[in-house]
Design a protein around this motif. Structure first.
Motif, PDB file in Angstrom:
ATOM      1  N   ILE A 172       0.770  -1.164  -0.127  1.00 54.23           N
ATOM      2  CA  ILE A 172       0.158  -0.042   0.085  1.00 54.23           C
ATOM      3  C   ILE A 172       0.971   1.394   0.001  1.00 54.23           C
ATOM      4  O   ILE A 172       1.782   1.409   0.761  1.00 54.23           O
ATOM      5  N   PRO A 173       0.832   2.209  -1.026  1.00 52.09           N
ATOM      6  CA  PRO A 173       1.510   3.379  -1.056  1.00 52.09           C
ATOM      7  C   PRO A 173       1.276   4.313  -0.072  1.00 52.09           C
ATOM      8  O   PRO A 173      -0.091   4.361   0.185  1.00 52.09           O
ATOM      9  N   LYS A 174       2.206   4.991   0.597  1.00 51.36           N
ATOM     10  CA  LYS A 174       1.659   6.043   1.625  1.00 51.36           C
ATOM     11  C   LYS A 174       1.577   7.282   0.907  1.00 51.36           C
ATOM     12  O   LYS A 174       2.165   8.542   1.144  1.00 51.36           O
ATOM     13  N   GLY A 175       0.641   7.508  -0.068  1.00 52.23           N
ATOM     14  CA  GLY A 175       0.468   8.933  -0.640  1.00 52.23           C
ATOM     15  C   GLY A 175      -1.162   9.133  -0.800  1.00 52.23           C
ATOM     16  O   GLY A 175      -1.692   8.318  -1.285  1.00 52.23           O
ATOM     17  N   MET A 176      -1.385  10.442  -1.094  1.00 48.78           N
ATOM     18  CA  MET A 176      -2.635  10.852  -1.658  1.00 48.78           C
ATOM     19  C   MET A 176      -3.583  10.334  -0.572  1.00 48.78           C
ATOM     20  O   MET A 176      -3.296  10.144   0.338  1.00 48.78           O
ATOM     21  N   TYR A 177      -4.793  10.032  -1.230  1.00 45.51           N
ATOM     22  CA  TYR A 177      -6.040   9.638  -0.374  1.00 45.51           C
ATOM     23  C   TYR A 177      -5.952   8.307   0.208  1.00 45.51           C
ATOM     24  O   TYR A 177      -6.653   8.007   0.992  1.00 45.51           O
ATOM     25  N   ILE A 178      -5.167   7.508  -0.514  1.00 45.94           N
ATOM     26  CA  ILE A 178      -5.133   5.855   0.126  1.00 45.94           C
ATOM     27  C   ILE A 178      -4.623   5.993   1.489  1.00 45.94           C
ATOM     28  O   ILE A 178      -5.018   5.226   2.305  1.00 45.94           O
ATOM     29  N   TYR A 179      -3.613   6.580   1.844  1.00 46.59           N
ATOM     30  CA  TYR A 179      -2.929   6.696   3.186  1.00 46.59           C
ATOM     31  C   TYR A 179      -3.876   7.187   4.277  1.00 46.59           C
ATOM     32  O   TYR A 179      -3.957   6.967   5.605  1.00 46.59           O
ATOM     33  N   GLU A 180      -4.562   8.162   3.911  1.00 47.63           N
ATOM     34  CA  GLU A 180      -5.835   8.700   4.602  1.00 47.63           C
ATOM     35  C   GLU A 180      -6.749   7.724   4.920  1.00 47.63           C
ATOM     36  O   GLU A 180      -7.271   7.785   6.293  1.00 47.63           O
ATOM     37  N   GLU A 198      10.838  -8.349  -0.786  1.00 45.51           N
ATOM     38  CA  GLU A 198       9.857  -8.422   0.136  1.00 45.51           C
ATOM     39  C   GLU A 198       8.684  -9.433  -0.171  1.00 45.51           C
ATOM     40  O   GLU A 198       7.826  -9.598   0.579  1.00 45.51           O
ATOM     41  N   ASN A 199       8.743  -9.941  -1.388  1.00 42.96           N
ATOM     42  CA  ASN A 199       7.715 -10.885  -1.667  1.00 42.96           C
ATOM     43  C   ASN A 199       6.327 -10.330  -1.787  1.00 42.96           C
ATOM     44  O   ASN A 199       5.342 -10.894  -1.272  1.00 42.96           O
ATOM     45  N   ILE A 200       6.303  -8.973  -2.499  1.00 44.34           N
ATOM     46  CA  ILE A 200       4.803  -8.418  -2.617  1.00 44.34           C
ATOM     47  C   ILE A 200       4.265  -8.922  -3.601  1.00 44.34           C
ATOM     48  O   ILE A 200       4.554  -9.022  -4.519  1.00 44.34           O
ATOM     49  N   ASP A 201       3.134  -9.525  -3.287  1.00 51.29           N
ATOM     50  CA  ASP A 201       2.225 -10.127  -4.589  1.00 51.29           C
ATOM     51  C   ASP A 201       1.321  -9.128  -5.285  1.00 51.29           C
ATOM     52  O   ASP A 201       1.411  -9.283  -6.685  1.00 51.29           O
ATOM     53  N   TYR A 202       0.744  -8.085  -4.591  1.00 51.63           N
ATOM     54  CA  TYR A 202       0.003  -6.999  -5.254  1.00 51.63           C
ATOM     55  C   TYR A 202       0.287  -5.613  -4.552  1.00 51.63           C
ATOM     56  O   TYR A 202       0.787  -5.537  -3.321  1.00 51.63           O
ATOM     57  N   ILE A 203       0.061  -4.613  -5.319  1.00 54.70           N
ATOM     58  CA  ILE A 203       0.142  -3.254  -4.997  1.00 54.70           C
ATOM     59  C   ILE A 203      -1.342  -2.922  -5.208  1.00 54.70           C
ATOM     60  O   ILE A 203      -1.662  -2.829  -6.199  1.00 54.70           O
TER      61      ILE A 203
END
Length: 115
Positions: free
Chosen positions: A37-45, A104-109
């Motif tokens: 999960i990116p720490k940007g814009m509305y997503i992190y809110e 880090e074996n991230i499957d999905y963003i």
């Protein structure tokens, strides 16, 4: 209302298992997915909403690192010139997760589309 919530949660979990589970001996075993999960814009809110959503599905969550000069430089490099600074920072956060995907074996963003 509680009963409807339980039923909808069960239906969603079963469809999630059908898509991301492995069938063994007539039962499903959940494959632990790792979601970036990116720490940007509305997503992190709305961090708590997405965090609880994925935790209830049994997923692990990885966040992009905090905004710094490197994140901004990545965003500037991979975005068009006319984009605003917030968009460039967001693209930098996504690029950070893409760069860390293998180690880090991230499957999905996770980038939700909210209208």
């Amino acid at each position: 209302m509680e009963n409807i919530y339980r039923k909808s949660k069960l239906i969603f979990r079963l469809s999630f298992l059908h898509k991301f589970g492995k069938k063994t001996n007539n039962s499903f075993r959940v494959i632990k997915l790792k979601i970036g999960i990116p720490k940007g814009m509305y997503i992190y809110e709305d961090k708590l909403l997405y965090e609880e959503f994925f935790k209830n599905l049994g997923c692990k969550i990885v966040y992009s690192k905090d905004t710094d000069k490197e994140i901004i430089e990545k965003g500037v490099k991979y975005s068009i010139d006319e984009a605003c600074l917030a968009s460039k920072v967001f693209i930098g956060h996504v690029k950070d997760l893409v760069d860390r995907k293998e180690e880090e074996n991230i499957d999905y963003i996770f980038i939700p589309r909210i209208c």
